[in-house]
Design an enzyme around this catalytic site. Structure first.
Site, short mmCIF file in Angstrom:
data_model
loop_
_atom_site.label_atom_id
_atom_site.label_comp_id
_atom_site.label_asym_id
_atom_site.label_seq_id
_atom_site.Cartn_x
_atom_site.Cartn_y
_atom_site.Cartn_z
N ASP A 198 -11.61 -11.38 -13.89
CA ASP A 198 -12.11 -10.47 -12.83
C ASP A 198 -13.23 -9.66 -13.37
O ASP A 198 -13.65 -9.54 -14.64
CB ASP A 198 -10.93 -9.46 -12.31
CG ASP A 198 -10.61 -8.47 -13.33
OD1 ASP A 198 -11.13 -8.49 -14.46
OD2 ASP A 198 -9.49 -7.80 -13.03
N ASN A 253 -0.43 -0.22 -9.37
CA ASN A 253 0.30 -0.67 -8.20
C ASN A 253 0.35 -2.17 -8.41
O ASN A 253 0.92 -2.84 -7.06
CB ASN A 253 -1.06 -0.65 -7.12
CG ASN A 253 -2.05 -1.46 -7.37
OD1 ASN A 253 -2.23 -2.22 -8.18
ND2 ASN A 253 -3.19 -1.34 -6.39
N HIS A 294 -1.09 -4.64 -9.36
CA HIS A 294 -2.22 -5.82 -9.13
C HIS A 294 -2.26 -6.61 -10.33
O HIS A 294 -2.04 -6.10 -11.61
CB HIS A 294 -3.26 -5.26 -8.63
CG HIS A 294 -4.27 -4.67 -9.90
ND1 HIS A 294 -5.46 -3.61 -9.36
CD2 HIS A 294 -4.04 -4.20 -11.04
CE1 HIS A 294 -5.99 -3.39 -10.64
NE2 HIS A 294 -5.24 -3.79 -11.63
N GLU A 317 -4.71 -7.33 -5.26
CA GLU A 317 -4.21 -5.86 -4.95
C GLU A 317 -2.68 -6.24 -4.28
O GLU A 317 -2.41 -7.37 -3.62
CB GLU A 317 -5.21 -5.07 -4.23
CG GLU A 317 -6.47 -4.94 -4.86
CD GLU A 317 -6.41 -3.95 -5.94
OE1 GLU A 317 -5.43 -3.48 -6.75
OE2 GLU A 317 -7.53 -3.29 -6.19
P1 PGA Z 1 -4.97 -1.23 -17.98
O1 PGA Z 1 -5.12 -1.82 -16.83
O2 PGA Z 1 -4.61 -2.22 -19.03
O3 PGA Z 1 -6.20 -0.51 -18.35
O4 PGA Z 1 -3.69 -0.28 -17.78
C1 PGA Z 1 -4.24 -2.76 -16.18
C2 PGA Z 1 -4.86 -3.34 -14.60
O5 PGA Z 1 -5.01 -2.20 -14.10
O6 PGA Z 1 -4.82 -4.49 -14.34
#
Ligand code: PGA
Length: 248
Positions: free
Chosen positions: A67, A137, A139, A144
């Site tokens: 992404d 959340n 995702h 999402e």
């Molecule tokens: P993080 O992000 O590893 O910085 O906690 C995870 C995500 O939002 O996919």
């Protein structure tokens, strides 16, 4: 999905790294889709150490991008591009021209850009390992809550939680609206899906991932039905889980 709970993030990162190395040793030309964000950084450091000690041969692997924030590229510190090139691909000595296939978040036609990477994923025969952080959340990439199960790759409006949490990656305030991402259909078709999370702040979403309904309302829960799905977490992230889970 196999759940591996470790005493801390370092041990969890080592355990996840060992699994990745095991898979790459079986398939040296594996196609790897690794998330940016904070959670995977220790795994990356472990891989770099192994590479520097000649304990792993990564000369034939391909990296495809998971992404990117719409509008961002390498020149924005905290973009997925900058994180992965600086923390992983370059220190690993990967052939950046031929073996890294990354979304250009600055492309004028982001939809076409999403399909460009999707086509490469398909030409490479699909993904062998998706290594995915879990958003607050649930995702996966920018898929999402409520994400389309049939999406192969595309543009997704960012959830308010993602916009808020996303601020932690950047030095300046950015007006982030969309993400470009591989879709759930492509990610869940990976031969192996490795989820990682750490710290108590992720405990609630880990409980929903493991013990809630399997549903696109919590995209990470969908990995429960994957034949080779793994969840590597530390004690903090596992805090709210009931039942027996594997420890290391
Ligand atoms: P993080 O992000 O590893 O910085 O906690 C995870 C995500 O939002 O996919």
């Amino acid at each position: 999905m196999k759940i591996i709970i470790s005493k801390n993030h370092a041990a969890s990162s080592q355990a996840a790294c060992n699994k990745i190395v095991e898979i790459i040793n079986e398939k040296p030309d594996a196609v790897l889709c690794f998330a940016g964000g904070e959670t995977p950084l220790e795994i990356f450091q472990n891989l770099i150490k192994m590479k520097n000690n000649d304990d792993i041969d990564l000369s034939s692997v391909h990296f495809v991008s998971l992404d990117e924030w719409g509008g961002l590229g390498y020149d924005t510190k905290g973009s997925t591009n900058q994180t992965l090139y600086d923390a992983l691909y370059t220190p690993l000595g990967i052939d950046l021209e031929n073996n890294v296939h990354f979304f250009d978040g600055k492309a004028t036609d982001l939809q076409a850009e999403s399909q460009r990477i999707l086509t490469i994923v398909k030409e490479l025969g699909g993904i062998d390992i998706s290594l995915l952080g879990i958003g607050m959340n649930g995702h996966l990439g920018f898929n999402e809550p409520g994400a389309d199960l049939e999406l192969e790759a595309g543009i997704i409006p960012l959830d308010p939680v993602t916009k808020e949490v996303g601020k932690k990656y950047f030095d300046t305030e950015l007006d982030l609206k969309v993400g470009i991402t591989l879709g759930l259909k492509t990610l869940l078709a990976s031969k192996h899906v490795i989820l990682i999370a750490n710290a108590e702040k992720k405990a609630e979403i880990i409980k929903a991932t493991v013990e809630g309904e399997v549903s696109n309302a919590v995209p990470s829960s969908l990995v429960r039905n994957h034949a080779s799905g793994y969840l590597y977490i530390d004690k903090g992230a596992a805090k709210l889980l009931g039942g027996h889970h594997e420890n290391n």
